[in-house]
Design a protein around this motif. Structure first.
Motif, PDB file in Angstrom:
ATOM      1  N   LEU A 111      71.094  32.253  13.372  1.00  0.00           N
ATOM      2  CA  LEU A 111      70.048  31.234  13.300  1.00  0.00           C
ATOM      3  C   LEU A 111      70.557  30.013  12.536  1.00  0.00           C
ATOM      4  CD1 LEU A 111      66.912  33.444  12.502  1.00  0.00           C
ATOM      5  CD2 LEU A 111      67.437  32.314  14.680  1.00  0.00           C
ATOM      6  N   HIS A 112      71.205  30.250  11.407  1.00  0.00           N
ATOM      7  CA  HIS A 112      71.752  29.154  10.608  1.00  0.00           C
ATOM      8  C   HIS A 112      72.790  28.369  11.401  1.00  0.00           C
ATOM      9  CE1 HIS A 112      73.047  27.056   6.955  1.00  0.00           C
ATOM     10  NE2 HIS A 112      74.293  27.328   7.307  1.00  0.00           N
ATOM     11  N   ARG A 113      73.648  29.071  12.110  1.00  0.00           N
ATOM     12  CA  ARG A 113      74.711  28.428  12.899  1.00  0.00           C
ATOM     13  C   ARG A 113      74.141  27.573  14.021  1.00  0.00           C
ATOM     14  NH1 ARG A 113      78.114  30.395  17.279  1.00  0.00           N
ATOM     15  NH2 ARG A 113      80.192  29.429  17.187  1.00  0.00           N
ATOM     16  N   ALA A 114      72.995  28.002  14.566  1.00  0.00           N
ATOM     17  CA  ALA A 114      72.364  27.259  15.658  1.00  0.00           C
ATOM     18  C   ALA A 114      71.475  26.127  15.158  1.00  0.00           C
ATOM     19  CB  ALA A 114      71.538  28.216  16.522  1.00  0.00           C
ATOM     20  N   ASP A 198      62.347  33.328  27.529  1.00  0.00           N
ATOM     21  CA  ASP A 198      62.518  32.006  26.921  1.00  0.00           C
ATOM     22  C   ASP A 198      61.214  31.229  26.772  1.00  0.00           C
ATOM     23  OD1 ASP A 198      65.249  32.397  26.684  1.00  0.00           O
ATOM     24  OD2 ASP A 198      65.708  31.459  28.604  1.00  0.00           O
ATOM     25  N   LYS A 199      60.067  31.875  26.976  1.00  0.00           N
ATOM     26  CA  LYS A 199      58.789  31.167  26.868  1.00  0.00           C
ATOM     27  C   LYS A 199      57.837  31.920  25.941  1.00  0.00           C
ATOM     28  CE  LYS A 199      54.900  29.396  29.595  1.00  0.00           C
ATOM     29  NZ  LYS A 199      54.280  29.320  30.958  1.00  0.00           N
ATOM     30  N   ALA A 200      57.224  31.201  25.014  1.00  0.00           N
ATOM     31  CA  ALA A 200      56.202  31.796  24.143  1.00  0.00           C
ATOM     32  C   ALA A 200      54.972  32.125  24.978  1.00  0.00           C
ATOM     33  CB  ALA A 200      55.839  30.836  23.016  1.00  0.00           C
ATOM     34  N   VAL A 201      54.519  33.387  24.923  1.00  0.00           N
ATOM     35  CA  VAL A 201      53.391  33.813  25.758  1.00  0.00           C
ATOM     36  C   VAL A 201      52.172  34.213  24.934  1.00  0.00           C
ATOM     37  CG1 VAL A 201      54.941  34.571  27.601  1.00  0.00           C
ATOM     38  CG2 VAL A 201      54.192  36.215  25.859  1.00  0.00           C
ATOM     39  N   VAL A 239      65.035  32.554  19.964  1.00  0.00           N
ATOM     40  CA  VAL A 239      65.366  33.587  20.950  1.00  0.00           C
ATOM     41  C   VAL A 239      66.554  33.159  21.807  1.00  0.00           C
ATOM     42  CG1 VAL A 239      64.494  34.862  22.954  1.00  0.00           C
ATOM     43  CG2 VAL A 239      63.031  34.518  20.951  1.00  0.00           C
ATOM     44  N   LYS A 240      66.604  31.890  22.186  1.00  0.00           N
ATOM     45  CA  LYS A 240      67.750  31.395  22.945  1.00  0.00           C
ATOM     46  C   LYS A 240      69.030  31.493  22.126  1.00  0.00           C
ATOM     47  CE  LYS A 240      65.139  28.105  25.800  1.00  0.00           C
ATOM     48  NZ  LYS A 240      64.873  26.662  26.062  1.00  0.00           N
ATOM     49  N   ALA A 241      68.945  31.173  20.839  1.00  0.00           N
ATOM     50  CA  ALA A 241      70.131  31.220  19.989  1.00  0.00           C
ATOM     51  C   ALA A 241      70.684  32.634  19.887  1.00  0.00           C
ATOM     52  CB  ALA A 241      69.793  30.687  18.594  1.00  0.00           C
ATOM     53  N   LEU A 242      69.801  33.636  19.984  1.00  0.00           N
ATOM     54  CA  LEU A 242      70.225  35.029  19.880  1.00  0.00           C
ATOM     55  C   LEU A 242      70.430  35.672  21.247  1.00  0.00           C
ATOM     56  CD1 LEU A 242      67.903  36.103  16.948  1.00  0.00           C
ATOM     57  CD2 LEU A 242      70.339  35.632  16.850  1.00  0.00           C
ATOM     58  N   ASP A 243      70.181  34.916  22.327  1.00  0.00           N
ATOM     59  CA  ASP A 243      70.439  35.360  23.701  1.00  0.00           C
ATOM     60  C   ASP A 243      69.723  36.669  24.008  1.00  0.00           C
ATOM     61  OD1 ASP A 243      71.450  35.370  26.260  1.00  0.00           O
ATOM     62  OD2 ASP A 243      73.412  36.197  25.695  1.00  0.00           O
ATOM     63  N   MET A 244      68.392  36.610  23.980  1.00  0.00           N
ATOM     64  CA  MET A 244      67.574  37.801  24.177  1.00  0.00           C
ATOM     65  C   MET A 244      66.621  37.612  25.349  1.00  0.00           C
ATOM     66  SD  MET A 244      66.695  38.179  20.153  1.00  0.00           S
ATOM     67  CE  MET A 244      65.721  39.654  20.302  1.00  0.00           C
ATOM     68  N   GLY A 245      66.241  38.735  25.976  1.00  0.00           N
ATOM     69  CA  GLY A 245      65.274  38.670  27.058  1.00  0.00           C
ATOM     70  C   GLY A 245      63.856  38.488  26.550  1.00  0.00           C
TER      71      GLY A 245
END
Length: 304
Positions: A111-114, A198-201, A239-245
């Motif tokens: 997270l810090h790196r991103a 990638d979308k808040a639901v 979530v994108k920074a951690l590459d998660m579904g």
């Protein structure tokens, strides 16, 4: 019929809802414990063995839980998930995502790196240096929270507010994970944002009975509208920074209105969130998961 493995040791409320959502879409499923899986490298056909899938491997794997254990056991459980992915079977969330988020140190680092705002944190083994950091933070007027590197639901967290509190200062399993405490006003609260594809639901405000805001610790759930784009965008970016579904993202807002990400959960519970949400989270999860399955009838891992 295509078959799905739901990885869990305790299906409970969440497992029942995933099963119902899969059945409504014409899919069969089996609950699978990683403790009962094995690598069988004697033959070519099934290098990974899952209970309930004797004739073929599943078409997809939904990870609802990874059991604890020794370092060797946990590494092996993740090996099973990695192996399934290498065999071309969609795993949701995949082993790499679980690894990145079960380890709070790596989560904070990524997270810090991103460039994702997150409270200052320190991870180290040396007790003298750790105490120096804690004393420095307290002398500067900041509180300090100590967390186990592996853990969830607010278990094992300790808060230090004064130098006297450091009398019980000690590591967790030989390591210190220290995070600056974020003051959010008189009423303790934070936010859980559920991100799928990638979308808040869905989102909620968690109001703690103590400084801990976990539902498992008795926090009250309140609905939050998704028109707060700053909150949603921060969760989506994390979530994108951690590459998660999919993920549950814990976010806190300080007394000055600044948001920061506390944690990202790759196997999040959503019972509390569902109680204040109009959308069916299990249905949204299953729809996104099934979109990741290969478009074929024979299924992944079928015998020739």
């Amino acid at each position: 019929m295509r078959r799905i493995a739901i990885v869990t040791d305790d299906p409970g409320w969440h497992g029942k809802r995933l099963r119902a959502a899969l059945a409504a879409r014409g899919y069969d499923d089996r609950y699978v414990s990683l403790t009962a899986c094995k690598l069988d490298l004697e033959t070519e056909n099934f290098p990974v063995s899952l209970p309930g899938f004797a004739d073929r491997l599943p078409d997809g794997v939904f990870v609802r839980g990874v059991p604890g254990g020794s370092l060797e056991q946990v590494v092996f459980y993740l090996d099973i998930l990695h192996a399934l992915s290498l065999l071309g079977i969609p795993v949701y969330n995949e082993g790499r995502a679980v690894e990145r988020t079960v380890d709070k140190a790596m989560t904070s680092f990524l997270l810090h790196r991103a460039g994702i705002p997150t409270p200052p944190a320190w991870v180290l083994a040396d007790p003298d240096t750790a105490r120096h950091i804690a004393e420095r933070e307290l002398n500067a007027g900041h509180g300090v929270v100590s967390k186990p590197l592996f853990g969830s639901q607010g278990q094992g967290l300790r808060r230090y507010q004064t130098l006297d509190d450091l009398a019980g200062f000690s590591p967790d399993n030989g390591l210190f994970y220290l995070q600056r405490f974020v003051h959010c006003g008189e009423q303790p609260h934070d936010f859980r944002v559920f991100v799928i594809g990638d979308k808040a639901v869905a989102a909620m405000r968690r109001c703690g009975v103590t400084w801990l805001n976990n539902v498992h610790q008795g926090a009250r759930c309140e609905p939050v509208r998704l028109d707060n784009r700053l909150l949603c965008r921060l969760a989506e970016d994390a979530v994108k920074a951690l590459d998660m579904g999919y993920a549950g993202v814990d976010i806190i807002r300080d007394e000055h209105g600044r948001y920061s990400v506390l944690e990202v959960n790759s196997i999040p519970a959503w019972k509390g969130l569902q109680s204040v949400s109009e959308v069916s989270i299990a249905d949204l999860l299953v729809e996104d998961f099934l979109r990741r399955l290969p478009a074929r009838d024979t299924g992944a891992g079928a015998l020739p």
